[in-house]
Design a protein around this motif. Structure first.
Motif, PDB file in Angstrom:
ATOM      1  N   LEU A  47       0.820  -1.210   0.000  1.00 46.15           N
ATOM      2  CA  LEU A  47       0.000   0.000   0.000  1.00 46.15           C
ATOM      3  C   LEU A  47       0.854   1.261   0.000  1.00 46.15           C
ATOM      4  O   LEU A  47       0.499   2.250  -0.658  1.00 46.15           O
ATOM      5  CB  LEU A  47      -0.958  -0.006   1.194  1.00 46.15           C
ATOM      6  CG  LEU A  47      -2.061  -1.058   1.124  1.00 46.15           C
ATOM      7  CD1 LEU A  47      -2.885  -1.057   2.416  1.00 46.15           C
ATOM      8  CD2 LEU A  47      -2.942  -0.858  -0.086  1.00 46.15           C
ATOM      9  N   ASP A  48       1.978   1.221   0.716  1.00 49.87           N
ATOM     10  CA  ASP A  48       2.891   2.370   0.677  1.00 49.87           C
ATOM     11  C   ASP A  48       3.392   2.613  -0.740  1.00 49.87           C
ATOM     12  O   ASP A  48       3.467   3.747  -1.201  1.00 49.87           O
ATOM     13  CB  ASP A  48       4.086   2.158   1.614  1.00 49.87           C
ATOM     14  CG  ASP A  48       3.728   2.354   3.071  1.00 49.87           C
ATOM     15  OD1 ASP A  48       2.644   2.897   3.370  1.00 49.87           O
ATOM     16  OD2 ASP A  48       4.548   1.949   3.928  1.00 49.87           O
ATOM     17  N   ARG A  49       3.746   1.537  -1.437  1.00 48.13           N
ATOM     18  CA  ARG A  49       4.267   1.682  -2.795  1.00 48.13           C
ATOM     19  C   ARG A  49       3.157   2.175  -3.727  1.00 48.13           C
ATOM     20  O   ARG A  49       3.333   3.081  -4.511  1.00 48.13           O
ATOM     21  CB  ARG A  49       4.829   0.338  -3.293  1.00 48.13           C
ATOM     22  CG  ARG A  49       5.394   0.379  -4.681  1.00 48.13           C
ATOM     23  CD  ARG A  49       6.595   1.308  -4.846  1.00 48.13           C
ATOM     24  NE  ARG A  49       7.644   0.957  -3.934  1.00 48.13           N
ATOM     25  CZ  ARG A  49       8.157   1.794  -3.019  1.00 48.13           C
ATOM     26  NH1 ARG A  49       7.771   3.028  -2.943  1.00 48.13           N
ATOM     27  NH2 ARG A  49       9.101   1.409  -2.202  1.00 48.13           N
ATOM     28  N   LEU A  50       1.977   1.578  -3.653  1.00 46.07           N
ATOM     29  CA  LEU A  50       0.878   1.959  -4.545  1.00 46.07           C
ATOM     30  C   LEU A  50       0.288   3.312  -4.195  1.00 46.07           C
ATOM     31  O   LEU A  50      -0.326   3.957  -5.043  1.00 46.07           O
ATOM     32  CB  LEU A  50      -0.234   0.905  -4.520  1.00 46.07           C
ATOM     33  CG  LEU A  50       0.111  -0.427  -5.137  1.00 46.07           C
ATOM     34  CD1 LEU A  50      -1.061  -1.382  -5.009  1.00 46.07           C
ATOM     35  CD2 LEU A  50       0.522  -0.273  -6.589  1.00 46.07           C
TER      36      LEU A  50
ATOM     37  N   THR B 296       3.460   5.637  -8.905  1.00 48.85           N
ATOM     38  CA  THR B 296       3.691   4.208  -9.104  1.00 48.85           C
ATOM     39  C   THR B 296       2.647   3.544  -9.986  1.00 48.85           C
ATOM     40  O   THR B 296       2.983   2.825 -10.924  1.00 48.85           O
ATOM     41  CB  THR B 296       3.770   3.480  -7.745  1.00 48.85           C
ATOM     42  OG1 THR B 296       4.946   3.930  -7.076  1.00 48.85           O
ATOM     43  CG2 THR B 296       3.835   1.982  -7.922  1.00 48.85           C
ATOM     44  N   VAL B 297       1.378   3.761  -9.694  1.00 46.22           N
ATOM     45  CA  VAL B 297       0.323   3.108 -10.466  1.00 46.22           C
ATOM     46  C   VAL B 297       0.398   3.534 -11.926  1.00 46.22           C
ATOM     47  O   VAL B 297       0.247   2.704 -12.831  1.00 46.22           O
ATOM     48  CB  VAL B 297      -1.070   3.399  -9.859  1.00 46.22           C
ATOM     49  CG1 VAL B 297      -2.179   2.947 -10.787  1.00 46.22           C
ATOM     50  CG2 VAL B 297      -1.193   2.721  -8.502  1.00 46.22           C
ATOM     51  N   LEU B 298       0.676   4.803 -12.181  1.00 47.65           N
ATOM     52  CA  LEU B 298       0.767   5.277 -13.562  1.00 47.65           C
ATOM     53  C   LEU B 298       1.931   4.633 -14.306  1.00 47.65           C
ATOM     54  O   LEU B 298       1.815   4.284 -15.486  1.00 47.65           O
ATOM     55  CB  LEU B 298       0.871   6.802 -13.593  1.00 47.65           C
ATOM     56  CG  LEU B 298      -0.330   7.534 -12.997  1.00 47.65           C
ATOM     57  CD1 LEU B 298      -0.066   9.034 -12.942  1.00 47.65           C
ATOM     58  CD2 LEU B 298      -1.595   7.227 -13.766  1.00 47.65           C
TER      59      LEU B 298
ATOM     60  N   ARG C 108      12.564   2.826  -7.136  1.00 47.03           N
ATOM     61  CA  ARG C 108      11.853   2.113  -6.072  1.00 47.03           C
ATOM     62  C   ARG C 108      11.207   0.838  -6.612  1.00 47.03           C
ATOM     63  O   ARG C 108      11.226  -0.198  -5.958  1.00 47.03           O
ATOM     64  CB  ARG C 108      10.775   3.005  -5.460  1.00 47.03           C
ATOM     65  CG  ARG C 108      11.327   4.096  -4.588  1.00 47.03           C
ATOM     66  CD  ARG C 108      10.229   4.998  -4.092  1.00 47.03           C
ATOM     67  NE  ARG C 108      10.755   6.043  -3.239  1.00 47.03           N
ATOM     68  CZ  ARG C 108      10.109   7.151  -2.958  1.00 47.03           C
ATOM     69  NH1 ARG C 108       8.901   7.376  -3.439  1.00 47.03           N
ATOM     70  NH2 ARG C 108      10.655   8.060  -2.175  1.00 47.03           N
ATOM     71  N   LEU C 109      10.622   0.927  -7.802  1.00 44.14           N
ATOM     72  CA  LEU C 109       9.983  -0.250  -8.397  1.00 44.14           C
ATOM     73  C   LEU C 109      11.012  -1.324  -8.739  1.00 44.14           C
ATOM     74  O   LEU C 109      10.735  -2.521  -8.593  1.00 44.14           O
ATOM     75  CB  LEU C 109       9.183   0.157  -9.633  1.00 44.14           C
ATOM     76  CG  LEU C 109       7.923   0.985  -9.335  1.00 44.14           C
ATOM     77  CD1 LEU C 109       7.352   1.578 -10.613  1.00 44.14           C
ATOM     78  CD2 LEU C 109       6.894   0.145  -8.613  1.00 44.14           C
TER      79      LEU C 109
END
Length: 134
Positions: free
Chosen positions: A27-30, A35-37, A70-71
């Motif tokens: 959830l922190d990443r999303l 990130t989602v884009l 990060r990804l």
């Protein structure tokens, strides 16, 4: 241990029960802005940095660099640098990145399907609770 204490403990545990399933990390990443884009764009295929940058309106080069780094660190994206002049860099989803992108796509589908009902529920709530923060 009393029954009441057991019930409270069960209610306090997280979405995975008593174990740490990593949901907070996901959830922190999303939850960050980009990130989602990036995941959605990379789900379409391999992209060079400039292609990603052009495809995501509003993202700065610095934020795109931070997000892709990060990804990559999380194992969701793979970065390949080619020794050319100027350097050429490509990004692609890893298998777990593809899996997450599919999940995000299902969430987007759910959002499209239910956004009208959610907006109507908000309107009803606001009408029934004037002045309360939403």
């Amino acid at each position: 241990m009393s029954v009441a204490h057991t019930d409270v403990t069960a209610q306090v545990s997280g979405p995975c029960g008593d174990e740490d399933c990593g949901i907070r990390d996901v959830l922190d990443r999303l939850g960050d802005k980009w990130t989602v884009l990036v995941l959605v764009e990379l789900a379409k295929g391999v992209r060079r940095f400039r292609e990603l940058h052009r495809a995501i309106p509003g993202v700065s080069q610095r934020m795109l660099t931070v997000t892709t780094r990060r990804l990559c660190r999380d194992g969701l994206v793979e970065r390949t640098a080619y020794p050319t002049i100027p350097p050429q860099v490509e990004y692609r989803l890893t298998p777990i990145g593809r899996s997450l992108a599919e999940t995000v796509e299902r969430l987007a589908d759910w959002s499209r399907e239910h956004r009208t009902a959610m907006a109507a529920a908000r309107d009803r709530w606001d009408a029934e609770h004037p002045g309360e923060p939403g």
